[in-house]
Design an enzyme around this catalytic site. Structure first.
Site: not given
Ligand SMILES: Cc1cc2nc3c(=O)[nH]c(=O)nc-3n(C[C@H](O)[C@H](O)[C@H](O)COP(=O)(O)O)c2cc1C
Length: 350
Positions: A24, A26, A175, A178, A180, A227, A296, A318
């Site tokens: 996910p 944003t 969710h 984090h 929230y 989550r 992660g 992500g």
């Molecule tokens: C631009 C951006 C927006 C994110 N928005 C959310 C979100 O809306 N909800 C959520 O649970 N995690 C959000 N995350 C966290 C990601 O889901 C993910 O856990 C995190 O980027 C680690 O994975 P990665 O290292 O593969 O990027 C966001 C991460 C990024 C980079």
């Protein structure tokens, strides 16, 4: 039998073509006035599906008008928002990819300038440290929720979940991570309530418990993901004093409701919890036989090894899914994977 990230997987009677999940994220491209999503957003998710993602979990979607933490956040509490999400699910389903809606309430991590003049809400009236995304104003002191308001938000989760099903989603993710709203209830530092929603860990988990209870009435229980994280977006130093106790208490709630999917969220899959030698995934795997989504900072080799060793069942990417819409094709062909570039990625949706 050896499994790879390209092996199929059954989740809630849905057949995923592979174990690769889009995490996910944003993006802030929804209509700020209406909270609706448009064709650009449908195309953005559709592209990841066309190139073979097994499962997509959407960006956080606001469950009511006070759930948003910044501008451009989509909602799923009005009829028009629900209809607008049909564009996304239709596009994604053309390619057999499955898609879950992430249901989100930011609680205190917001500001009245984002919330049409209303104060943010939280279990207790304590301001977070830091600044509102995009607005760069300090977080405001939230209004402490009355019990009636808590029950009304629980109901909003159910309505949002029902809307998600109407919009054609295959499932939902709650969710609860984090820092929230749900996490603000779980965290002893942000929840100073004296009623049945505060105090003991069991009480602090009651909000999540009641949300799951309601949401289960409208979404099949095996298609609900939760989550969870130790990390808080507004408190980088936050630590679970007793990680095992928290994880076991969460598992107890999930088991009670027959929930089968957890998505432990960490910055880095391999990092141990601050107060435990194990990582959050290891801790869940030790006590949890059902689906775990790993996430992660996972690279392709690490992803394959996680699946091979059965440390998790699905692997989420992500940032790499933003910089590589065709990530699955690149992984299969062992082609170059483009690194994520924060500056470019936040200004355009492609
Ligand atoms: C631009 C951006 C927006 C994110 N928005 C959310 C979100 O809306 N909800 C959520 O649970 N995690 C959000 N995350 C966290 C990601 O889901 C993910 O856990 C995190 O980027 C680690 O994975 P990665 O290292 O593969 O990027 C966001 C991460 C990024 C980079």
């Amino acid at each position: 039998m050896t499994c790879s990230i390209f092996s199929n997987y059954n989740i809630g009677n849905l057949n995923l073509d592979n174990r690769i999940v889009m995490a996910p994220m944003t993006r802030g491209f929804a209509d700020n006035e209406t909270g609706e999503v448009n064709y650009l957003i449908a195309d953005y998710y559709g592209k990841r599906a066309r190139y073979g993602a097994g499962l997509i979990i959407t960006e956080g979607i606001a469950i009511n008008e006070l759930a948003k933490g910044t501008f451009g956040i989509p909602g799923i509490y009005t009829h028009s928002q629900t209809l607008s999400w049909q564009k996304v699910t239709r596009e994604v389903h053309q390619y057999k990819t499955k898609i879950f809606a992430q249901l989100w309430h930011v609680g205190r991590l917001s500001h009245q300038k984002v919330l049409g003049g209303h104060a943010p809400v939280s279990p207790s009236s304590l301001a977070a440290n830091g600044f509102v995304h995009r607005l760069r104003h300090p977080y405001q002191t939230p209004k402490s929720l009355s019990k009636q308001e808590i029950y009304s938000i629980i109901d909003d989760y159910k309505i949002a979940a029902r809307n998600a099903m109407e919009a054609g989603f295959d499932g939902i993710e709650i969710h609860a991570a984090h820092g929230y709203l749900i996490d603000q209830f779980i965290n002893e530092k942000t929840n100073l309530r004296k009623d049945e929603f505060g105090g003991s860990l069991k009480n602090r988990l009651r909000f999540l418990d009641l949300i799951i209870k309601q949401v289960k009435k409208v979404v099949p229980k095996n298609r609900i993901s939760i989550r969870i994280s130790e990390k808080k977006d507004d408190d980088k130093d936050y630590t679970w004093e007793q990680p095992e106790e928290i994880v076991l208490a969460i598992i107890e709630v999930l088991t009670k409701h027959k929930i089968k999917i957890v998505h432990p969220s960490v910055e880095n899959y391999d990092y141990a919890l601050k107060n435990d030698k194990r990582s959050l995934h290891e801790l869940f795997r030790q006590y949890w036989d059902h689906t775990i989504i790993a996430v992660g900072n996972i690279d392709p080799d690490k992803g394959s090894s996680i699946i091979n060793k059965k440390q998790a069942d699905l692997v989420a990417f992500g940032q790499l899914f933003i910089s590589n819409p065709d990530l699955v094709i690149r992984l299969k062909a062992k082609q170059e994977i483009f690194p994520y570039n924060t500056k470019n990625q936040l200004t355009c949706l492609n």
